[in-house]
Write a protein that holds these residues in place. Structure first.
Motif, PDB file in Angstrom:
ATOM      1  N   TYR A  84      48.469  37.768  45.724  1.00 36.03           N
ATOM      2  CA  TYR A  84      49.652  38.612  45.885  1.00 36.03           C
ATOM      3  C   TYR A  84      49.244  40.081  46.053  1.00 36.03           C
ATOM      4  CZ  TYR A  84      54.205  40.697  45.011  1.00 36.03           C
ATOM      5  OH  TYR A  84      55.367  41.420  45.133  1.00 36.03           O
ATOM      6  N   VAL A  85      48.335  40.544  45.206  1.00 35.81           N
ATOM      7  CA  VAL A  85      47.889  41.943  45.257  1.00 35.81           C
ATOM      8  C   VAL A  85      47.182  42.221  46.586  1.00 35.81           C
ATOM      9  CG1 VAL A  85      46.242  43.573  44.246  1.00 35.81           C
ATOM     10  CG2 VAL A  85      47.784  42.285  42.770  1.00 35.81           C
ATOM     11  N   THR A  86      46.333  41.298  47.025  1.00 40.18           N
ATOM     12  CA  THR A  86      45.628  41.463  48.296  1.00 40.18           C
ATOM     13  C   THR A  86      46.625  41.547  49.449  1.00 40.18           C
ATOM     14  OG1 THR A  86      43.771  40.206  47.392  1.00 40.18           O
ATOM     15  CG2 THR A  86      43.832  40.489  49.780  1.00 40.18           C
ATOM     16  N   HIS A  87      47.628  40.671  49.434  1.00 41.32           N
ATOM     17  CA  HIS A  87      48.650  40.656  50.477  1.00 41.32           C
ATOM     18  C   HIS A  87      49.467  41.955  50.486  1.00 41.32           C
ATOM     19  CE1 HIS A  87      51.678  39.022  53.172  1.00 41.32           C
ATOM     20  NE2 HIS A  87      52.607  39.435  52.324  1.00 41.32           N
ATOM     21  N   GLN A  88      49.884  42.406  49.298  1.00 37.14           N
ATOM     22  CA  GLN A  88      50.694  43.624  49.209  1.00 37.14           C
ATOM     23  C   GLN A  88      49.910  44.854  49.655  1.00 37.14           C
ATOM     24  OE1 GLN A  88      53.960  43.947  48.662  1.00 37.14           O
ATOM     25  NE2 GLN A  88      54.017  41.726  48.625  1.00 37.14           N
ATOM     26  N   LYS A  89      48.628  44.898  49.307  1.00 39.66           N
ATOM     27  CA  LYS A  89      47.803  46.037  49.721  1.00 39.66           C
ATOM     28  C   LYS A  89      47.659  46.049  51.247  1.00 39.66           C
ATOM     29  CE  LYS A  89      43.397  48.233  49.314  1.00 39.66           C
ATOM     30  NZ  LYS A  89      42.992  49.253  48.489  1.00 39.66           N
ATOM     31  N   ALA A  90      47.453  44.880  51.838  1.00 40.52           N
ATOM     32  CA  ALA A  90      47.336  44.791  53.296  1.00 40.52           C
ATOM     33  C   ALA A  90      48.643  45.221  53.965  1.00 40.52           C
ATOM     34  CB  ALA A  90      46.968  43.367  53.708  1.00 40.52           C
TER      35      ALA A  90
END
Length: 98
Positions: A84-90
């Motif tokens: 989730y964090v990786t997706h939101q940062k992207a």
């Protein structure tokens, strides 16, 4: 025009203060169910983690959320948090130009 106050919250991993929109809230309900809270308004005890994959990985490695929320958290939840964090940062980087 009056300048609005930006709400700040502390990341449980790094201990740094960030604007609330740059963090993700992890909520624990009274029943002990832990979930990702994208709205930041779910009832229960909350802990904030910065939208950085490194911080999510550190939280997983050191089991920081287990201690802060006083509940046993599964590896599946930590993996979901990391994704989730990786997706939101992207997304944030992609839409930052607009």
């Amino acid at each position: 025009m009056k300048k609005r106050k930006i709400p700040l919250r502390k990341s449980v991993v790094s201990g740094e203060m960030f604007p609330k929109k740059d963090l993700i809230r992890i909520a624990r309900s009274k029943e002990g169910v832990v979930s990702i809270d994208p709205t930041g308004k779910a009832p229960g005890r909350g802990a904030y983690v910065a939208l950085e994959p490194k911080e999510a990985q550190t939280a997983w490695d050191k089991k920081i959320l287990d201690r802060v929320l006083e509940v046993k958290i599964t590896d599946e939840f930590y993996q979901e948090l990391l994704d989730y964090v990786t997706h939101q940062k992207a997304r944030k980087e992609l839409f930052a130009n607009e």
